[in-house]
Design a protein around this motif. Sequence first.
Motif, PDB file in Angstrom:
ATOM      1  N   GLY A   1       0.780  -1.231   0.000  1.00 15.72           N
ATOM      2  CA  GLY A   1       0.000   0.000   0.000  1.00 15.72           C
ATOM      3  C   GLY A   1       0.810   1.279   0.000  1.00 15.72           C
TER       4      GLY A   1
ATOM      5  N   PRO B   1       2.294   4.465  -1.350  1.00 15.98           N
ATOM      6  CA  PRO B   1       2.013   5.328  -2.509  1.00 15.98           C
ATOM      7  C   PRO B   1       3.302   5.797  -3.168  1.00 15.98           C
ATOM      8  CG  PRO B   1       1.782   6.569  -0.482  1.00 15.98           C
ATOM      9  CD  PRO B   1       2.078   5.136  -0.085  1.00 15.98           C
TER      10      PRO B   1
ATOM     11  N   THR C   1       0.529   8.360  -7.257  1.00 20.52           N
ATOM     12  CA  THR C   1      -0.636   7.679  -6.707  1.00 20.52           C
ATOM     13  C   THR C   1      -1.751   8.703  -6.517  1.00 20.52           C
ATOM     14  OG1 THR C   1       0.782   6.080  -5.572  1.00 20.52           O
ATOM     15  CG2 THR C   1      -1.500   6.253  -4.810  1.00 20.52           C
TER      16      THR C   1
ATOM     17  N   ARG D   1      -4.690   7.187   0.254  1.00 17.55           N
ATOM     18  CA  ARG D   1      -5.405   6.428   1.288  1.00 17.55           C
ATOM     19  C   ARG D   1      -5.804   5.038   0.820  1.00 17.55           C
ATOM     20  NH1 ARG D   1      -9.836  10.817   1.967  1.00 17.55           N
ATOM     21  NH2 ARG D   1      -9.444  10.669  -0.254  1.00 17.55           N
ATOM     22  N   THR D   2      -5.584   4.753  -0.459  1.00 18.01           N
ATOM     23  CA  THR D   2      -5.970   3.449  -1.004  1.00 18.01           C
ATOM     24  C   THR D   2      -4.730   2.693  -1.481  1.00 18.01           C
ATOM     25  OG1 THR D   2      -6.254   4.310  -3.240  1.00 18.01           O
ATOM     26  CG2 THR D   2      -8.188   4.362  -1.793  1.00 18.01           C
ATOM     27  N   THR D   3      -4.873   1.396  -1.628  1.00 16.36           N
ATOM     28  CA  THR D   3      -3.780   0.580  -2.186  1.00 16.36           C
ATOM     29  C   THR D   3      -3.603   0.975  -3.645  1.00 16.36           C
ATOM     30  OG1 THR D   3      -4.293  -1.231  -0.698  1.00 16.36           O
ATOM     31  CG2 THR D   3      -2.992  -1.770  -2.659  1.00 16.36           C
ATOM     32  N   PRO D   4      -2.393   1.363  -4.023  1.00 14.96           N
ATOM     33  CA  PRO D   4      -2.177   1.803  -5.403  1.00 14.96           C
ATOM     34  C   PRO D   4      -2.376   0.679  -6.404  1.00 14.96           C
ATOM     35  CG  PRO D   4      -0.105   1.766  -4.189  1.00 14.96           C
ATOM     36  CD  PRO D   4      -1.183   1.407  -3.229  1.00 14.96           C
ATOM     37  N   SER D   5      -2.926   1.035  -7.546  1.00 14.71           N
ATOM     38  CA  SER D   5      -3.075   0.114  -8.658  1.00 14.71           C
ATOM     39  C   SER D   5      -1.851   0.277  -9.552  1.00 14.71           C
ATOM     40  CB  SER D   5      -4.350   0.447  -9.435  1.00 14.71           C
ATOM     41  OG  SER D   5      -4.410  -0.314 -10.608  1.00 14.71           O
TER      42      SER D   5
ATOM     43  N   ASP E   1      -4.801   8.532  -4.979  1.00 16.98           N
ATOM     44  CA  ASP E   1      -5.371   8.624  -3.633  1.00 16.98           C
ATOM     45  C   ASP E   1      -4.469   7.838  -2.692  1.00 16.98           C
ATOM     46  OD1 ASP E   1      -6.824   8.638  -1.294  1.00 16.98           O
ATOM     47  OD2 ASP E   1      -8.676   7.871  -2.187  1.00 16.98           O
TER      48      ASP E   1
ATOM     49  N   GLU F   1       1.996   4.373 -12.870  1.00 14.34           N
ATOM     50  CA  GLU F   1       2.510   4.005 -11.545  1.00 14.34           C
ATOM     51  C   GLU F   1       3.799   3.191 -11.682  1.00 14.34           C
ATOM     52  OE1 GLU F   1       2.327   4.459  -7.559  1.00 14.34           O
ATOM     53  OE2 GLU F   1       0.534   5.011  -8.678  1.00 14.34           O
TER      54      GLU F   1
END
Length: 176
Positions: free
Chosen positions: A124, A126, A130, A134-138, A132, A143
């Motif tokens: 997770g 960033p 990234t 607060r979220t797990t990066p895709s 957001d 990226e």
Amino acid sequence: MVNTESEITLLVDGAPRRLTVDNRVTLLDALRDRLGVTSPKKGCDHGQCGACTVLLDGRRVTTCLTFAVACDGAEVTTSAGLAVDGRLHPLHQAFLDHDGFQCGYCTPGQICSAAGVLDEARAGWPSAVTADVRTTPSLGEEEIRERMSGNLCRCGAYVNIVAAISEVAGKGEAGP
């Protein structure tokens, strides 16, 4: 008289290795010159190209900027050490399948860095791109490109490198 040498132990690709090094020797030079581990490559010797990247206790580092004495007791995983029981790591296979190399000089560092990228994203962490934090990066193309930006390829195989990493990330296959 000041002692300028230290005895250290490294766990290199699963094998304990004990050696005495000058306190000023880099991990790269200790691996290549003293232990005969040639997977990490000497490129720029300034931490700018990433050819010497390995995983040190699971985190990617440029070995040309890391003192060997600071790694006493650490686990060092090279690209060669990612293979298990003679089977290629999924990143090795993806690099082959996507022609993610040309001359191959940077490939071991690229693969170690990619393994680190997969672990960082899974944890997770960033990056600068990234959307957001607060979220797990895709691990999309942007990226991956950002996270791999410390690894240079003189041949310009970046499109294929990103494709290889994307494939492994899409399958959810782990780093080391």
